[in-house]
Design an enzyme around this catalytic site. Sequence first.
Site, PDB file in Angstrom:
ATOM      1  N   THR A 149      54.533  11.970   3.772  1.00  0.00           N
ATOM      2  CA  THR A 149      54.442  11.351   2.446  1.00  0.00           C
ATOM      3  C   THR A 149      53.022  10.892   2.216  1.00  0.00           C
ATOM      4  O   THR A 149      52.402  10.367   3.141  1.00  0.00           O
ATOM      5  CB  THR A 149      55.361  10.110   2.407  1.00  0.00           C
ATOM      6  OG1 THR A 149      56.693  10.555   2.625  1.00  0.00           O
ATOM      7  CG2 THR A 149      55.252   9.357   1.098  1.00  0.00           C
ATOM      8  N   ASP A 180      63.099   7.305   2.180  1.00  0.00           N
ATOM      9  CA  ASP A 180      62.622   5.932   1.993  1.00  0.00           C
ATOM     10  C   ASP A 180      61.581   5.807   0.888  1.00  0.00           C
ATOM     11  O   ASP A 180      61.396   4.720   0.327  1.00  0.00           O
ATOM     12  CB  ASP A 180      61.979   5.426   3.290  1.00  0.00           C
ATOM     13  CG  ASP A 180      60.783   6.300   3.666  1.00  0.00           C
ATOM     14  OD1 ASP A 180      60.992   7.517   3.889  1.00  0.00           O
ATOM     15  OD2 ASP A 180      59.647   5.798   3.697  1.00  0.00           O
ATOM     16  N   GLY A 201      57.124   9.031   7.526  1.00  0.00           N
ATOM     17  CA  GLY A 201      57.904   9.285   8.728  1.00  0.00           C
ATOM     18  C   GLY A 201      59.335   9.573   8.313  1.00  0.00           C
ATOM     19  O   GLY A 201      59.601   9.851   7.141  1.00  0.00           O
ATOM     20  N   GLY A 203      62.616   8.955   6.912  1.00  0.00           N
ATOM     21  CA  GLY A 203      63.123   7.922   6.013  1.00  0.00           C
ATOM     22  C   GLY A 203      64.373   7.241   6.517  1.00  0.00           C
ATOM     23  O   GLY A 203      64.562   6.031   6.330  1.00  0.00           O
TER      24      GLY A 203
HETATM   25  N1  ASP Z   1      59.452   9.445   4.551  1.00  0.00           N
HETATM   26  C1  ASP Z   1      59.689  10.757   4.020  1.00  0.00           C
HETATM   27  C2  ASP Z   1      61.175  10.967   3.873  1.00  0.00           C
HETATM   28  O1  ASP Z   1      61.921  10.616   4.750  1.00  0.00           O
HETATM   29  C3  ASP Z   1      59.082  11.869   4.799  1.00  0.00           C
HETATM   30  C4  ASP Z   1      57.735  11.593   5.449  1.00  0.00           C
HETATM   31  O2  ASP Z   1      57.038  10.671   5.080  1.00  0.00           O
HETATM   32  O3  ASP Z   1      57.365  12.294   6.383  1.00  0.00           O
HETATM   33  O4  ASP Z   1      61.574  11.548   2.892  1.00  0.00           O
END
Ligand code: ASP
Length: 304
Positions: A149, A180, A201, A203
């Site tokens: 993200t 998230d 990361g 979520g």
């Molecule tokens: N946080 C994001 C999600 O879970 C993905 C990411 O940031 O890598 O959709």
Amino acid sequence: MWSLIATWKMAYDGVCQGAEMLKQGINVKDAVEKTVQIVEAEPSFTSVGFGGLPNEEGTIQLDGAFMDGATLRFGAVGAVENIASPVHLARLLSENEFNCQLVGKGAKKEAQRLGLQQIDLSTELSNSTYLKRKEEMNQELRSYNDHDTVGVVGLDQSGHLVAATSTSGLFMKKDGRVGDSPIIGSGFYADDEIGAAAATGVGEDIMKGCLSYEIVRLMKEGDSPQKAAEKAVFELDEKLKRRIGKAHSISVVCMNRFGEWGVGTNCPFAFVIADSNHEAKVYYAEPKNGNVFIREVQKEDRVD
Ligand code: ASP
């Protein structure tokens, strides 16, 4: 004093432009939105915006959010299709008293009503990556890897803070899955009186710790941004391992109202910072023995 911090090396060009705006005294809402939009518009970044990676049905569904630390107003969109800039839509929704968080069809309908352009978000690269992965996965389609993200936190010369996020979420996620990034308190939070944070990361794990709010809360209790970020990430990581046997990747960037920044992570993680005393630079953070080790890297170096 102004300051800007963003997740992942892909944010470098955006941070350079956002920093230029903050330097010129432009407000942090515009500067943070622009920073995110530059990442959203770049098709080679396959985890955000145009050219993002599709869900298991081959459809690109995007999540994004925008929070104004002055008013605590926030806007968020989940699983929205055909919108090039989820952060822009989220910012528009943040002006609403009600209906500031919309998902799926409703988010798309509202974007149409607001006159936002509807586009095909897929590219040759996103299509071919999807087809290749689908073949590799054969029967068993699962969401995993290939996600990141862009999360941005900024402070302008008037002392205002903004946090924003944008992502295509987990590659091969289920239709309608929302991570998230558009969830207030988990993927982002901003409060002018304390500080702001944004996460990246997996979520499903970040949400278990309401991570961005937790970091702002720790700063309120007196922790420095670095201490707050490390503490929140390591405590969540430890708790998940103890209670469910594993923790996925979790990283966060944050800043207090004085423009001091911090980074927490349980995996190798690159981020970009610029402030009134420093040009935009890429840094690399690695967790080791309960601490986060941070070093500067060249933007050409092979870190994500
Ligand atoms: N946080 C994001 C999600 O879970 C993905 C990411 O940031 O890598 O959709």
